[in-house]
Design a protein around this motif. Structure first.
Motif, PDB file in Angstrom:
ATOM      1  N   HIS A 155       0.698  -1.348   0.242  1.00  0.00           N
ATOM      2  CA  HIS A 155      -0.424  -0.474  -0.055  1.00  0.00           C
ATOM      3  C   HIS A 155       0.969   1.582   0.014  1.00  0.00           C
ATOM      4  N   ILE A 156       1.992   0.865   0.177  1.00  0.00           N
ATOM      5  CA  ILE A 156       2.935   2.366   0.230  1.00  0.00           C
ATOM      6  C   ILE A 156       4.243   1.572  -1.339  1.00  0.00           C
ATOM      7  N   ALA A 157       4.026   2.837  -1.990  1.00  0.00           N
ATOM      8  CA  ALA A 157       4.660   2.288  -3.390  1.00  0.00           C
ATOM      9  C   ALA A 157       5.537   2.790  -3.016  1.00  0.00           C
ATOM     10  N   THR A 158       6.864   2.807  -3.862  1.00  0.00           N
ATOM     11  CA  THR A 158       8.100   2.678  -3.997  1.00  0.00           C
ATOM     12  C   THR A 158       8.975   2.662  -5.287  1.00  0.00           C
ATOM     13  N   PRO A 159      10.048   3.590  -5.304  1.00  0.00           N
ATOM     14  CA  PRO A 159      10.911   3.183  -6.794  1.00  0.00           C
ATOM     15  C   PRO A 159      11.312   2.340  -6.417  1.00  0.00           C
ATOM     16  N   ALA A 160      11.834   2.243  -5.878  1.00  0.00           N
ATOM     17  CA  ALA A 160      13.073   0.474  -5.638  1.00  0.00           C
ATOM     18  C   ALA A 160      11.630  -1.027  -6.017  1.00  0.00           C
ATOM     19  N   ARG A 161      10.820  -0.635  -5.595  1.00  0.00           N
ATOM     20  CA  ARG A 161      10.125  -1.467  -6.711  1.00  0.00           C
ATOM     21  C   ARG A 161       9.007  -1.939  -8.170  1.00  0.00           C
ATOM     22  N   LYS A 162       9.628  -0.558  -8.655  1.00  0.00           N
ATOM     23  CA  LYS A 162       9.558  -0.040  -9.905  1.00  0.00           C
ATOM     24  C   LYS A 162       8.536   1.082  -9.881  1.00  0.00           C
ATOM     25  N   SER A 163       7.648   0.979  -9.482  1.00  0.00           N
ATOM     26  CA  SER A 163       6.124   1.382  -9.138  1.00  0.00           C
ATOM     27  C   SER A 163       6.577   3.329  -9.476  1.00  0.00           C
ATOM     28  N   ALA A 164       5.441   3.376 -10.111  1.00  0.00           N
ATOM     29  CA  ALA A 164       4.983   5.145 -11.027  1.00  0.00           C
ATOM     30  C   ALA A 164       4.526   5.668  -9.287  1.00  0.00           C
ATOM     31  N   CYS A 165       4.508   5.216  -8.353  1.00  0.00           N
ATOM     32  CA  CYS A 165       4.137   6.046  -6.816  1.00  0.00           C
ATOM     33  C   CYS A 165       3.035   6.994  -7.700  1.00  0.00           C
ATOM     34  N   LYS A 166       2.209   6.959  -8.434  1.00  0.00           N
ATOM     35  CA  LYS A 166       0.403   7.436  -8.352  1.00  0.00           C
ATOM     36  C   LYS A 166      -0.157   8.087  -7.673  1.00  0.00           C
ATOM     37  N   ARG A 167       0.060   7.176  -6.085  1.00  0.00           N
ATOM     38  CA  ARG A 167      -0.745   7.810  -5.018  1.00  0.00           C
ATOM     39  C   ARG A 167       0.288   8.225  -3.864  1.00  0.00           C
ATOM     40  N   LEU A 168       1.585   8.451  -3.982  1.00  0.00           N
ATOM     41  CA  LEU A 168       2.064   9.721  -3.288  1.00  0.00           C
ATOM     42  C   LEU A 168       2.058  10.705  -3.859  1.00  0.00           C
ATOM     43  N   ASN A 169       2.649  10.402  -5.395  1.00  0.00           N
ATOM     44  CA  ASN A 169       2.853  11.716  -6.112  1.00  0.00           C
ATOM     45  C   ASN A 169       1.922  12.749  -6.489  1.00  0.00           C
ATOM     46  N   MET A 170       0.192  12.115  -6.216  1.00  0.00           N
ATOM     47  CA  MET A 170      -0.862  12.602  -6.228  1.00  0.00           C
ATOM     48  C   MET A 170      -0.618  13.009  -4.752  1.00  0.00           C
ATOM     49  N   PHE A 171      -0.622  12.885  -3.815  1.00  0.00           N
ATOM     50  CA  PHE A 171      -0.525  13.220  -2.417  1.00  0.00           C
ATOM     51  C   PHE A 171       0.803  14.559  -2.259  1.00  0.00           C
TER      52      PHE A 171
END
Length: 256
Positions: A155-171
């Motif tokens: 539920h908490i994305a990170t670039p370390a897992r290659k996620s786009a981190c959409k939700r944290l970037n929105m926050f």
């Protein structure tokens, strides 16, 4: 590129308006006046932001109810018995176990700090081109407690897992961006709007590719950086404003 910039700036002006708020999850922090309340419910609602916006808002309203419409006071002062009400809280794959850890981490944090800003900003320097280091550092800090459940990590994305981190970037867009439109809050000053990345979701990605701003087919961290670079080329001081244009066109079904 000049034609694309003019077109997108027009769309930013169209969608970056107060009437955008009522149907968007950002309406939840807008319902509160205290900065700490806004960032707590904003963070939690952003984490839940997948699926239909109406469903996200419904879950956010339930969170506000559970926290007596005073998130900061509840987080800092609640006792173990007060967490029992959260045993029924669910949003898609976000389960009570996740809610209980969020409560635990937030209480530990806010009993020492006044704002969630420092949890991100302490990992970022003025020389950093974008917020990637802040996202990496925040995720590591969030799960540094010994009690952290493995299942909650998704539920908490990170670039370390290659996620786009959409939700944290929105926050981060909500907390950092500031302009006269008044949709975003601009509460935080230690992170520059120039360092923000766009929240890359299916709507934003589809429109960005149609406009030639994004070539990568997969919505991952590499694509987020590629789109961020394109947005900075259009407006170096406020690249994340183009989220309004790309998301707005996508969710409203505008055809290019």
């Amino acid at each position: 590129m000049k034609d694309i910039k003019a077109y997108l700036d027009e769309k930013v002006a169209q969608y970056n308006r107060p009437n955008f708020i009522k149907d968007d999850p950002i309406s939840l922090p807008h319902s509160l006046s205290k900065a700490a309340d806004r960032e707590i419910i904003g963070f939690w609602v952003a984490v839940l932001a997948w699926g239909r916006r109406a469903s996200i808002i419904k879950s956010g309203k339930r969170l506000l109810e559970l926290m007596d419409y005073a998130p900061h006071d509840f987080i800092v002062n609640h006792e173990e018995a007060d967490r029992k009400a959260f045993l029924d809280f669910k949003h898609r794959t976000f389960q009570p176990t996740d809610a209980l850890y969020f409560l635990h981490w937030l209480q530990q944090y806010y009993q020492k700090e006044d704002s969630l800003e420092q949890a991100f900003a302490r990992h970022l320097g003025p020389e950093d081109e974008h917020v990637g280091p802040a996202l990496l550092g925040f995720e590591q800090d969030f799960f540094a407690l010994e009690e952290a459940p493995q299942r909650t990590r998704k539920h908490i994305a990170t670039p370390a897992r290659k996620s786009a981190c959409k939700r944290l970037n929105m926050f981060l867009r909500w907390m950092v961006r500031r302009d006269e439109a008044g949709v975003d809050f601009g509460l935080w000053r230690q992170i520059s709007p120039a360092q923000l990345l766009l929240p890359l979701d299916v709507h934003v990605g589809r429109q960005a590719r149609a406009l030639g701003l994004l070539q990568r087919e997969k919505d991952d961290w590499a694509a987020c950086l590629e789109l961020g670079q394109a947005a900075r080329a259009l407006c170096a001081e406020d690249p994340a404003k183009y989220d309004f244009a790309l998301f707005g066109m996508g969710v409203e079904g505008e055809l290019l």
